[in-house]
Design a protein around this motif. Structure first.
Motif, short mmCIF file in Angstrom:
data_model
loop_
_atom_site.label_atom_id
_atom_site.label_comp_id
_atom_site.label_asym_id
_atom_site.label_seq_id
_atom_site.Cartn_x
_atom_site.Cartn_y
_atom_site.Cartn_z
N UNK A 1 39.20 63.32 -0.57
CA UNK A 1 39.52 63.51 -2.00
C UNK A 1 40.15 64.87 -2.30
N UNK A 2 39.76 65.91 -1.58
CA UNK A 2 40.34 67.24 -1.80
C UNK A 2 41.81 67.26 -1.39
N UNK A 3 42.13 66.56 -0.30
CA UNK A 3 43.52 66.47 0.15
C UNK A 3 44.34 65.68 -0.86
N UNK A 4 43.80 64.55 -1.30
CA UNK A 4 44.50 63.70 -2.28
C UNK A 4 44.75 64.48 -3.57
N UNK A 5 43.75 65.23 -4.03
CA UNK A 5 43.91 66.02 -5.26
C UNK A 5 44.96 67.12 -5.06
N UNK A 6 44.93 67.78 -3.93
CA UNK A 6 45.91 68.85 -3.66
C UNK A 6 47.32 68.28 -3.64
N UNK B 1 43.22 74.08 -3.88
CA UNK B 1 43.83 75.34 -4.33
C UNK B 1 44.37 75.27 -5.76
N UNK B 2 44.36 76.44 -6.39
CA UNK B 2 45.06 76.63 -7.65
C UNK B 2 46.49 76.98 -7.25
N UNK B 3 47.42 76.08 -7.50
CA UNK B 3 48.80 76.32 -7.06
C UNK B 3 49.42 77.53 -7.75
N UNK B 4 48.97 77.85 -8.95
CA UNK B 4 49.52 79.03 -9.63
C UNK B 4 49.16 80.30 -8.85
N UNK B 5 47.99 80.31 -8.23
CA UNK B 5 47.60 81.45 -7.39
C UNK B 5 48.51 81.52 -6.15
N UNK B 6 48.75 80.37 -5.54
CA UNK B 6 49.64 80.34 -4.36
C UNK B 6 51.04 80.78 -4.76
N UNK B 7 51.53 80.28 -5.89
CA UNK B 7 52.87 80.67 -6.33
C UNK B 7 52.92 82.16 -6.65
#
Length: 159
Positions: free
Chosen positions: A56-61, A133-139
């Motif tokens: 589920x974590x992979x699917x959500x990401x 992950x929070x993609x905004x943090x990655x970006x």
């Protein structure tokens, strides 16, 4: 005459071996997935490690990435999904079990671990997160890189 026949057989055998060897080499090269070094200086791999391809974590990401696809692509990112059970890929190219295990070992990822790694264009690990992950943090991490600053000045982006 006998020497001619032996010579022809030798040449024919040698050519056959060369053709077979070339076929094996070309076949395995086209079937092999891209290696991380193939992306160096061109793309930023985001490696998603999970126990299974239905985690589920992979699917959500992956859903979050799809929802921000423009920002993802604008930062020259590619996805690698590396799973212990299921189908692993790197930039939509299939990874076999050996390649998946090699990547997990290279980054010290346990078999039942969920982890997300951002790899920079220089090939170095830039960020590791052990949850969705929070993609905004990655970006933001990417946007803080010197190389990304130059990219944004040269091409302000489409998003």
């Amino acid at each position: 005459m006998v020497m001619n026949r032996i010579f022809r057989r030798f040449i024919l055998s040698a050519l056959t071996l060369i053709v077979l060897a070339a076929g094996v080499a070309l076949g395995s090269a086209s079937a092999a997935a891209a290696d991380l070094s193939d992306f160096r200086w061109e793309h930023r791999p985001l490696l998603l490690f999970a126990p299974t391809d239905s985690d589920p974590r992979l699917v959500e990401t992956l859903g979050r990435i799809d929802a921000s696809r423009c920002e993802f692509v604008d930062r020259d990112m590619v996805i690698g999904t590396v799973v212990a059970q299921g189908n692993s890929t790197l930039d939509d190219q299939a990874l076999n079990a050996d390649e998946s295990q090699r990547l997990a070992a290279q980054y010290a990822i346990g078999e039942n671990t969920f982890s997300v790694l951002l790899i920079g264009k220089d090939g170095g690990e830039k960020l590791r997160v052990n949850d969705v992950p929070d993609l905004h943090t990655i970006y933001a991490v990417i946007d803080g890189m010197q190389m990304r600053s130059r990219e944004m000045r040269a091409d302000p982006g489409r998003c």
